[in-house]
Design a protein around this motif. Structure first.
Motif, mmCIF file in Angstrom:
data_model
loop_
_atom_site.group_PDB
_atom_site.id
_atom_site.type_symbol
_atom_site.label_atom_id
_atom_site.label_comp_id
_atom_site.label_asym_id
_atom_site.label_seq_id
_atom_site.Cartn_x
_atom_site.Cartn_y
_atom_site.Cartn_z
ATOM 1 N N GLU A 299 -1.822 -3.243 -9.154
ATOM 2 C CA GLU A 299 -0.731 -3.577 -10.073
ATOM 3 C C GLU A 299 -0.205 -4.992 -9.800
ATOM 4 N N ILE A 300 0.004 -5.724 -10.879
ATOM 5 C CA ILE A 300 0.637 -7.040 -10.752
ATOM 6 C C ILE A 300 1.884 -7.001 -11.609
ATOM 7 N N THR A 301 3.058 -6.899 -10.967
ATOM 8 C CA THR A 301 4.274 -6.796 -11.776
ATOM 9 C C THR A 301 5.005 -8.118 -11.869
ATOM 10 N N ARG A 302 5.177 -8.749 -10.707
ATOM 11 C CA ARG A 302 5.901 -10.008 -10.709
ATOM 12 C C ARG A 302 5.099 -11.024 -11.522
ATOM 13 N N MET B 264 0.820 -1.221 0.000
ATOM 14 C CA MET B 264 0.000 0.000 0.000
ATOM 15 C C MET B 264 0.846 1.259 0.000
ATOM 16 N N THR B 265 2.181 1.118 -0.114
ATOM 17 C CA THR B 265 3.033 2.312 -0.081
ATOM 18 C C THR B 265 3.097 2.973 -1.452
ATOM 19 N N GLN B 266 2.469 2.357 -2.447
ATOM 20 C CA GLN B 266 2.480 2.954 -3.782
ATOM 21 C C GLN B 266 1.052 3.070 -4.318
ATOM 22 N N THR B 267 0.890 3.915 -5.341
ATOM 23 C CA THR B 267 -0.400 4.077 -5.986
ATOM 24 C C THR B 267 -0.253 3.741 -7.469
ATOM 25 N N ARG C 299 0.127 -2.614 -5.041
ATOM 26 C CA ARG C 299 0.713 -3.698 -5.825
ATOM 27 C C ARG C 299 0.489 -5.045 -5.136
ATOM 28 N N LEU C 300 0.157 -6.034 -5.915
ATOM 29 C CA LEU C 300 -0.044 -7.379 -5.371
ATOM 30 C C LEU C 300 1.317 -8.037 -5.131
ATOM 31 N N LEU C 301 1.612 -8.381 -3.865
ATOM 32 C CA LEU C 301 2.876 -9.056 -3.558
ATOM 33 C C LEU C 301 2.700 -10.567 -3.456
ATOM 34 N N ARG C 302 1.500 -10.990 -3.051
ATOM 35 C CA ARG C 302 1.211 -12.431 -2.988
ATOM 36 C C ARG C 302 -0.289 -12.623 -3.148
ATOM 37 N N PRO C 303 -0.728 -13.394 -4.148
ATOM 38 C CA PRO C 303 -2.164 -13.672 -4.231
ATOM 39 C C PRO C 303 -2.558 -14.563 -3.055
ATOM 40 N N GLY C 304 -3.785 -14.460 -2.602
ATOM 41 C CA GLY C 304 -4.210 -15.250 -1.452
ATOM 42 C C GLY C 304 -5.716 -15.328 -1.380
ATOM 43 N N LEU C 305 -6.209 -15.587 -0.170
ATOM 44 C CA LEU C 305 -7.639 -15.865 -0.032
ATOM 45 C C LEU C 305 -8.540 -14.674 -0.343
#
Ligand code: TXA
Ligand code: MG
Length: 337
Positions: A212-215, A186-189, A192-198
């Motif tokens: 955003e999904i970069t990885r 949440m530190t960016q606008t 960004r998704l760091l890990r998909p989950g439930l």
């Protein structure tokens, strides 16, 4: 090490008080969340958090999620709490969503791996919430397994992975969700998704707009040609490989070499070779998530030569399950079998 059975819906007050006391004096408590079991320590006590890293064999560069029981804990932990984080928390907490924000200097460096951000989550499981609200501490808690291994969805998974490397286990039976929380930066606008989950991406985007999904979260299934492309993680001890579509021809090939094969599939077969153990997974993503780790733990106990997994389709609702399966098989090499 002590094990206390607790009711998942209405946890016994004395068990919770005992676990809270253990945390307050710097001990480690394994407890259920709605996703997987966590291994908790007082997030403000660097020595306690250091013990978590040791118990897990976790690399020091991997930061730990801080769990809270009340929204009023946030100002003490976050230097800045963006409006988007507030919106998501208001809608999804308590629940399987982890929000990464600027940390403030009360949080020891060991928690955040020396980084400037902290990951916060308010879990929804009644036992986790009761514990957090009783001890009135932020609780640093990774999944309660040795580093890189399968996450635990039941108390016996915790015990098998960690042995007695902690002080107290609250056993409330199987965790309902079965897969870890979604982690958002949440530190960016935009976030960004760091890990998909439930927590499903589409539900999150309905509240804060695009994420955003970069990885590369859902890459091609070529574990042997591109080892290291994905970090092997969430992995059983038995070599595991993923197959896009129907794994039946590969199962037959391996079974023909007299290997003992475990097969996770979505299609029932009437007849199987005697050396193949097939488990038919639910074809709904959320039910599949609930069962996935337990099934993998069970197959891992059987001393099989390999496990083959038919991947579910690359559709949004399967993002988290596919992510875990692809990481579990990353770098595993069945070519010699
Ligand atoms: O569902 C869950 O999230 C479970 C339960 C116990 O809450 N916890 C869990 O923790 O899965 P762990 O440590 O196994 O995974 C936490 C993930 C890791 O990928 C870690 O790198 C990331 O969150 N993470 C933690 N703090 C972070 C930070 N400050 N910045 C970026 N990523 C962070
Ligand atoms: Mg983990």
């Amino acid at each position: 090490m002590e094990i206390l059975q607790v009711d998942a819906a209405r946890p016994d007050e004395t068990a919770i008080a005992r676990a809270a006391e253990t945390l307050r004096r710097g001990g480690l408590v394994a407890f259920p969340t709605e996703t997987v079991y966590g291994l908790g320590g007082n997030a403000l006590d660097a020595a306690a958090v250091e013990k978590i890293f040791q118990a897990k064999g976790r690399p020091a560069r991997n930061p730990i999620i801080v769990h809270i029981g009340e929204m009023n804990a946030i100002p003490d932990l976050a230097e800045h709490w963006p409006e988007t984080a507030q919106k998501l928390a208001a809608r999804f907490w308590p629940g399987p969503l982890t929000l990464v924000v600027q940390k403030n200097n009360r949080i020891p460096d060991v928690v955040t791996a020396g980084g400037p951000t902290v990951a916060l989550r308010m879990p929804a499981h009644p036992v986790a919430l009761a514990l957090l609200r009783h001890c009135k501490l932020p609780v640093a808690a990774p999944s309660a397994n040795r580093s890189s291994a399968l996450s635990p969805t039941r108390a016996d998974h915790v015990l098998r992975s960690l042995g007695d490397r902690f002080d107290l286990l609250l056993d409330a039976g199987p965790t309902p969700g079965g897969l870890e929380s979604t982690v958002l930066d949440m530190t960016q606008t935009p976030p960004r998704l760091l890990r998909p989950g439930l927590a499903a991406l589409a539900d999150l985007e309905a509240v804060v707009g695009s994420i955003e999904i970069t990885r590369q979260l859902d890459g091609p299934v070529e574990p042997r040609r591109s080892p290291g492309m994905l970090n092997r993680h969430y992995a059983p001890n038995t070599p595991l490989t993923c197959v896009d579509g129907d794994g039946w021809p590969r199962v037959c090939e391996l079974a023909g070499k007299a290997l003992r094969v475990g097969w996770l599939t979505f299609t029932e077969r009437d007849t199987l070779p005697g050396n193949v153990i097939a488990v038919v997974l639910p074809d709904q993503a959320d039910s599949c998530a609930t069962e996935l780790y337990a099934v993998m733990h069970r197959l891992d106990q059987l001393g099989l030569d390999c496990i083959l997994v038919d991947l579910p389709p690359p559709r949004p609702e399967w993002l988290a399950v596919r992510d875990r399966l692809l990481r579990a098989c990353a770098g595993a090499d069945l070519s010699g079998l």
